[in-house]
Design a protein around this motif. Sequence first.
Motif, PDB file in Angstrom:
ATOM      1  N   LEU A  23     -67.685-124.562 -25.371  1.00  0.00           N
ATOM      2  CA  LEU A  23     -68.450-124.292 -24.156  1.00  0.00           C
ATOM      3  C   LEU A  23     -69.825-123.707 -24.468  1.00  0.00           C
ATOM      4  O   LEU A  23     -70.769-123.889 -23.700  1.00  0.00           O
ATOM      5  N   PRO A 246     -60.489-126.586 -21.146  1.00  0.00           N
ATOM      6  CA  PRO A 246     -61.638-125.856 -20.582  1.00  0.00           C
ATOM      7  C   PRO A 246     -62.707-126.788 -20.003  1.00  0.00           C
ATOM      8  O   PRO A 246     -63.327-126.471 -18.983  1.00  0.00           O
ATOM      9  N   THR A 247     -62.900-127.939 -20.654  1.00  0.00           N
ATOM     10  CA  THR A 247     -63.893-128.896 -20.165  1.00  0.00           C
ATOM     11  C   THR A 247     -63.462-129.506 -18.838  1.00  0.00           C
ATOM     12  O   THR A 247     -64.285-129.727 -17.937  1.00  0.00           O
ATOM     13  N   ARG A 250     -64.116-126.893 -16.222  1.00  0.00           N
ATOM     14  CA  ARG A 250     -65.558-126.768 -15.971  1.00  0.00           C
ATOM     15  C   ARG A 250     -66.095-127.958 -15.191  1.00  0.00           C
ATOM     16  O   ARG A 250     -67.020-127.832 -14.389  1.00  0.00           O
ATOM     17  N   ASP A 255     -68.187-122.607 -13.938  1.00  0.00           N
ATOM     18  CA  ASP A 255     -68.998-122.495 -15.153  1.00  0.00           C
ATOM     19  C   ASP A 255     -68.741-121.236 -15.976  1.00  0.00           C
ATOM     20  O   ASP A 255     -68.985-121.223 -17.178  1.00  0.00           O
ATOM     21  N   ASP A 256     -68.273-120.150 -15.360  1.00  0.00           N
ATOM     22  CA  ASP A 256     -68.110-118.888 -16.068  1.00  0.00           C
ATOM     23  C   ASP A 256     -66.964-118.980 -17.080  1.00  0.00           C
ATOM     24  O   ASP A 256     -65.815-119.271 -16.696  1.00  0.00           O
ATOM     25  N   PRO A 257     -67.223-118.738 -18.386  1.00  0.00           N
ATOM     26  CA  PRO A 257     -66.155-118.852 -19.394  1.00  0.00           C
ATOM     27  C   PRO A 257     -64.959-117.941 -19.116  1.00  0.00           C
ATOM     28  O   PRO A 257     -63.815-118.318 -19.375  1.00  0.00           O
ATOM     29  N   ILE A 260     -62.857-119.546 -16.403  1.00  0.00           N
ATOM     30  CA  ILE A 260     -62.150-120.696 -16.976  1.00  0.00           C
ATOM     31  C   ILE A 260     -60.944-120.219 -17.787  1.00  0.00           C
ATOM     32  O   ILE A 260     -59.841-120.760 -17.692  1.00  0.00           O
ATOM     33  N   SER A 313     -60.937-128.951  -7.821  1.00  0.00           N
ATOM     34  CA  SER A 313     -60.338-127.847  -8.577  1.00  0.00           C
ATOM     35  C   SER A 313     -58.838-127.756  -8.332  1.00  0.00           C
ATOM     36  O   SER A 313     -58.049-127.584  -9.270  1.00  0.00           O
TER      37      SER A 313
END
Length: 408
Positions: A23, A246-247, A250, A255-257, A260, A313
């Motif tokens: 990321l 994770p991708t 996203r 967007d926030d790691p 995620i 989502s």
Amino acid sequence: MPLLFVGYVVAYLDRVNVGFAKLQMLSSLHFSEAAYGLGAGFFFIGYFLFEVPSNLLLHRFGARRWIARIMITWALLSMVTAWVHTPLMFYVVRFLLGVAEAGFFPGMILYLTYWFPSHRRGKMTALLMAGIPVSGLLGGPLSGYLMHACNGTWGLEGWQWLFIVEALPSLVLGFVIYRCLDDRVADAKWLSSEEKRLIQDEIDADAVVRTHGSVRAVFGSARVWLLCLVLFGVVMGSYAIGFWQPTIIRGTGIDDPLMIGLLTMIPYSVALISMITVGRHADRTRERRWHVVVPALVAACGFSLCAANGDSSLLSMIGLTLAVSGVVSALPMFWALPTAFLGGSGAAAGIALINCTGNLAGFISPTVIGWLKGYTHTLASGLVLTACTLTLSAVLILVFIPARLVNR
């Protein structure tokens, strides 16, 4: 079992944390999606080449020494990943990491055959591989936090801190295993002589029905090579999750790691319950094939749902939950199939051969999905391909693996 379980948690964390590092890593180092996929997959080339020799050495020298050696060397190499800055360096470190870890998982599966008869091994394998969802539960939030909170600390970026910090438990645990693990039942000081005899009698009785007891028998067996193909299809799903989850999240607009990382806890929480339940049910009924087939088909449905609803989502999380639960439940149940007929040095070679060949999917999965994503600008085609491999694995089990061989 607790020691093996913790070992597998940190092993899986070190293997797939590159999916979170991606990321930030790609933009920081200016890597393409294809370069990332190729580098992530190079791990499995080293893993493939050294898996069988490593497991034979474990069988010869003992699990305590060899598993400790594996964990210490891969921890050091995982730390080194923090300082790569070219695609070639990334490829070389990932390849060496695969060489270092070769033999770890099949060594643990082999080690379980020294301690548990087949009618108890399904539950124990599920307990061991519960390390996958637990690694996801712990690793997702931890990886997200490290990338979020440590970015810029002491001149290092968040993805670099991720590799450094998450390698430390493996390093420490390597020394703990060297000191504490017993190689065989006869070595266990915490068992009485009567308990040792009882356990060994069960293991010896279980070994009588095994048909592949030599290395030559393993390499000449069509059934062993078929199981390599079956595992390949299931592992395609495992690393589609490990490297791309994770991708996928996203891609739905988050967007926030850290967020995620927290969302990855949902599929892994359900998967943890699922795999333990399936493992217990398999041992109670002594049925093995359908306990692999049904979870594999559930996972295929989950990947298909993600592919069709990549911008939602809610639907993507439902699909990921089905995919993770299915794959994580199918993997430990798969290992009840080969260990039902492999024994002696044949077990050491056969388990390693099946695992390393099946884990070539760890190279194919990120490489092909990365290429397809770069070409189509979407993950959908790669996820559909993964659903197809899982379905093929389920069909091969039902058609070519007789119930009488494995159901006991």
